[in-house]
Design a protein around this motif. Structure first.
Motif, mmCIF file in Angstrom:
data_model
loop_
_atom_site.group_PDB
_atom_site.id
_atom_site.type_symbol
_atom_site.label_atom_id
_atom_site.label_comp_id
_atom_site.label_asym_id
_atom_site.label_seq_id
_atom_site.Cartn_x
_atom_site.Cartn_y
_atom_site.Cartn_z
ATOM 1 N N ILE A 109 24.308 7.013 73.042
ATOM 2 C CA ILE A 109 23.036 7.216 72.529
ATOM 3 C C ILE A 109 22.253 8.065 73.398
ATOM 4 O O ILE A 109 21.493 9.027 72.942
ATOM 5 N N GLY A 110 22.311 7.855 74.518
ATOM 6 C CA GLY A 110 21.465 8.665 75.764
ATOM 7 C C GLY A 110 21.988 9.922 76.092
ATOM 8 O O GLY A 110 21.275 10.743 75.982
ATOM 9 N N MET A 111 23.319 10.208 75.759
ATOM 10 C CA MET A 111 23.789 11.379 75.721
ATOM 11 C C MET A 111 23.335 12.315 74.662
ATOM 12 O O MET A 111 23.000 13.691 74.547
ATOM 13 N N ILE A 112 23.528 11.912 73.323
ATOM 14 C CA ILE A 112 23.013 12.426 72.088
ATOM 15 C C ILE A 112 21.523 12.637 72.134
ATOM 16 O O ILE A 112 21.192 14.050 71.977
ATOM 17 N N GLU A 113 21.014 11.844 72.645
ATOM 18 C CA GLU A 113 19.453 12.063 72.837
ATOM 19 C C GLU A 113 19.070 13.424 73.539
ATOM 20 O O GLU A 113 18.175 14.236 73.316
ATOM 21 N N SER A 114 19.670 13.418 74.700
ATOM 22 C CA SER A 114 19.402 14.727 75.706
ATOM 23 C C SER A 114 20.035 16.028 75.170
ATOM 24 O O SER A 114 19.208 16.874 75.157
ATOM 25 N N LYS A 115 21.138 15.850 74.212
ATOM 26 C CA LYS A 115 21.479 17.140 73.625
ATOM 27 C C LYS A 115 20.483 17.699 72.600
ATOM 28 O O LYS A 115 20.283 18.722 72.563
ATOM 29 N N LEU A 116 19.890 16.591 72.018
ATOM 30 C CA LEU A 116 18.813 16.766 70.841
ATOM 31 C C LEU A 116 17.758 17.618 71.443
ATOM 32 O O LEU A 116 17.200 18.704 71.045
ATOM 33 N N ASP A 117 17.382 17.150 72.782
ATOM 34 C CA ASP A 117 16.204 17.588 73.494
ATOM 35 C C ASP A 117 16.581 19.055 74.010
ATOM 36 O O ASP A 117 15.659 19.936 74.099
ATOM 37 N N SER A 118 17.693 19.236 74.360
ATOM 38 C CA SER A 118 18.117 20.527 75.210
ATOM 39 C C SER A 118 18.473 21.667 73.849
ATOM 40 O O SER A 118 18.933 22.609 74.359
ATOM 41 N N ASN A 119 18.376 21.349 72.655
ATOM 42 C CA ASN A 119 18.813 22.246 71.721
ATOM 43 C C ASN A 119 17.684 22.501 70.532
ATOM 44 O O ASN A 119 18.078 22.089 69.423
ATOM 45 N N LYS A 120 16.538 22.324 70.881
ATOM 46 C CA LYS A 120 15.404 22.363 70.030
ATOM 47 C C LYS A 120 15.328 23.326 69.086
ATOM 48 O O LYS A 120 14.656 23.046 67.953
ATOM 49 N N SER A 121 16.045 24.498 69.211
ATOM 50 C CA SER A 121 15.851 25.723 68.355
ATOM 51 C C SER A 121 17.147 25.735 67.507
ATOM 52 O O SER A 121 17.401 26.678 66.791
ATOM 53 N N ALA A 122 18.029 24.605 67.579
ATOM 54 C CA ALA A 122 19.209 24.694 66.788
ATOM 55 C C ALA A 122 18.904 24.787 65.174
ATOM 56 O O ALA A 122 17.951 24.129 64.826
ATOM 57 N N ALA A 123 19.734 25.284 64.533
ATOM 58 C CA ALA A 123 19.622 25.543 63.051
ATOM 59 C C ALA A 123 20.189 23.923 62.515
ATOM 60 O O ALA A 123 19.916 23.815 61.205
ATOM 61 N N GLY A 124 20.833 23.330 63.197
ATOM 62 C CA GLY A 124 21.264 22.134 62.652
ATOM 63 C C GLY A 124 22.490 21.588 63.599
ATOM 64 O O GLY A 124 22.826 22.299 64.632
ATOM 65 N N PHE A 125 22.871 20.218 63.565
ATOM 66 C CA PHE A 125 23.734 19.927 64.459
ATOM 67 C C PHE A 125 25.141 19.264 63.575
ATOM 68 O O PHE A 125 24.717 18.774 62.427
ATOM 69 N N VAL A 126 26.134 19.328 63.971
ATOM 70 C CA VAL A 126 27.284 18.703 63.540
ATOM 71 C C VAL A 126 27.881 17.540 64.483
ATOM 72 O O VAL A 126 28.254 17.608 65.629
ATOM 73 N N PHE A 127 27.492 16.200 64.092
ATOM 74 C CA PHE A 127 27.780 15.148 65.010
ATOM 75 C C PHE A 127 29.350 14.827 64.656
ATOM 76 O O PHE A 127 29.461 14.371 63.354
ATOM 77 N N ASP A 128 30.007 14.671 65.857
ATOM 78 C CA ASP A 128 31.431 14.460 65.713
ATOM 79 C C ASP A 128 31.977 13.439 66.515
ATOM 80 O O ASP A 128 31.745 13.500 67.600
ATOM 81 N N GLY A 129 32.242 12.357 65.813
ATOM 82 C CA GLY A 129 32.710 11.130 66.527
ATOM 83 C C GLY A 129 31.459 10.487 66.908
ATOM 84 O O GLY A 129 31.577 9.258 67.581
ATOM 85 N N PHE A 130 30.423 10.598 66.318
ATOM 86 C CA PHE A 130 29.237 9.747 66.685
ATOM 87 C C PHE A 130 28.253 9.891 65.271
ATOM 88 O O PHE A 130 28.305 10.928 64.818
ATOM 89 N N PRO A 131 27.918 8.834 64.767
ATOM 90 C CA PRO A 131 27.728 7.314 65.235
ATOM 91 C C PRO A 131 29.116 6.837 64.949
ATOM 92 O O PRO A 131 29.875 6.965 63.935
ATOM 93 N N ARG A 132 29.523 5.736 65.737
ATOM 94 C CA ARG A 132 30.981 5.058 65.543
ATOM 95 C C ARG A 132 30.362 3.546 65.498
ATOM 96 O O ARG A 132 31.369 2.753 65.330
ATOM 97 N N THR A 133 29.178 3.131 65.560
ATOM 98 C CA THR A 133 28.668 1.615 65.148
ATOM 99 C C THR A 133 27.567 1.819 64.509
ATOM 100 O O THR A 133 26.707 2.901 64.531
ATOM 101 N N VAL A 134 27.178 0.550 63.994
ATOM 102 C CA VAL A 134 25.985 0.365 63.220
ATOM 103 C C VAL A 134 24.791 0.536 63.974
ATOM 104 O O VAL A 134 23.715 1.688 63.908
ATOM 105 N N THR A 135 24.677 0.053 65.239
ATOM 106 C CA THR A 135 23.784 0.305 66.295
ATOM 107 C C THR A 135 23.599 1.895 66.499
ATOM 108 O O THR A 135 22.553 2.150 66.772
ATOM 109 N N GLN A 136 24.537 2.373 66.744
ATOM 110 C CA GLN A 136 24.612 4.021 67.092
ATOM 111 C C GLN A 136 24.122 4.679 65.728
ATOM 112 O O GLN A 136 23.055 5.688 65.957
#
Ligand code: B4P
Length: 190
Positions: free
Chosen positions: A66-93
């Motif tokens: 979750i921490g890794m994904i949060e930092s990637k969201l913050d460092s790609n603020k101008s992205a047109a969108g994201f493809v999340f691959d292999g995440f989330p893998r649990t209900v908590t995620q």
């Protein structure tokens, strides 16, 4: 913002299809598996902790990914969108991702679920193991453990996203091009 989740068991073609989806729709690929392997290669503390679990075919702790994904969201603020691959893998995620995206007002648009039979999954992963150098690809017992982890911890997420009306089922067997065409058809409906 076009945010997509690629969902499916290990070896279902998530990483393969993510490459062509990001190219066609100009999105950013976020693979937690790739991020963890980069940490292992860098021999970071996080990478060393993850390696012992990944080599056994077990999931790494939710807080790490979750921490890794949060930092990637913050460092790609101008992205047109994201493809999340292999995440989330649990209900908590999944709940954490929904929260992270809600605060940014950019929800998930669709969860594309790839269906592949168990025999085909094992065959693909062991085949990749001949060249990937990944310890978790080379031993049938470990591959089977990854599938068990998927069935017990990840598959319940299908219901979570179905309840949100976001789950799209796609057959993941056939040529890579045939599967990409099916996925594109679903994405174009959004
Ligand atoms: P991942 O890197 O996500 O590995 P994976 O589940 O095997 O998926 P991958 O994307 O690699 O496979 P693909 O289907 O593309 O995770 C590795 C480990 O990291 C996990 O076990 C876990 O320990 C840890 N981890 C990662 N994310 C985590 C999270 N969120 N929480 C906790 N732990 C986490 O491809 C498989 C093979 O099939 C390829 O060789 C490909 O060429 C082939 N293939 C693809 N499509 C095909 C087709 N149509 N026909 C024939 N072959 C095909």
């Amino acid at each position: 913002m076009l945010n997509l989740v690629l969902f499916g068991p290990p070896g279902s073609g998530k990483g393969t299809q993510a490459e062509t989806i990001i190219a066609k729709y100009n999105l950013v690929h976020l693979s937690t598996g790739d991020m963890l392997r980069a940490e292992i290669a860098a021999q970071s503390k996080l990478g060393l902790e993850a390696k012992t679990l990944m080599d056994k075919g077990e999931l790494v702790p939710d807080a790490i990914v979750i921490g890794m994904i949060e930092s990637k969201l913050d460092s790609n603020k101008s992205a047109a969108g994201f493809v999340f691959d292999g995440f989330p893998r649990t209900v908590t995620q999944a709940e954490a991702l929904d929260k992270l995206l809600a605060t940014r007002n950019v929800p998930i648009k669709a969860v594309l679920s790839l269906y592949v039979s168990e025999a085909e999954l094992t065959k693909r992963i062991l085949e990749r193991g001949k060249t990937s150098g990944r310890p978790d690809d080379q031993n049938e017992k470990i591959v089977k453990n990854r599938v068990v982890e998927y069935r017990t911890k990840t598959e319940p997420l299908a219901k979570y996203y179905e309840a949100q009306g976001k789950l799209k089922q796609v057959i993941g067997e056939g040529t890579k091009e045939e599967i990409f065409a099916l996925l594109s058809k679903e994405i174009d409906k959004i």
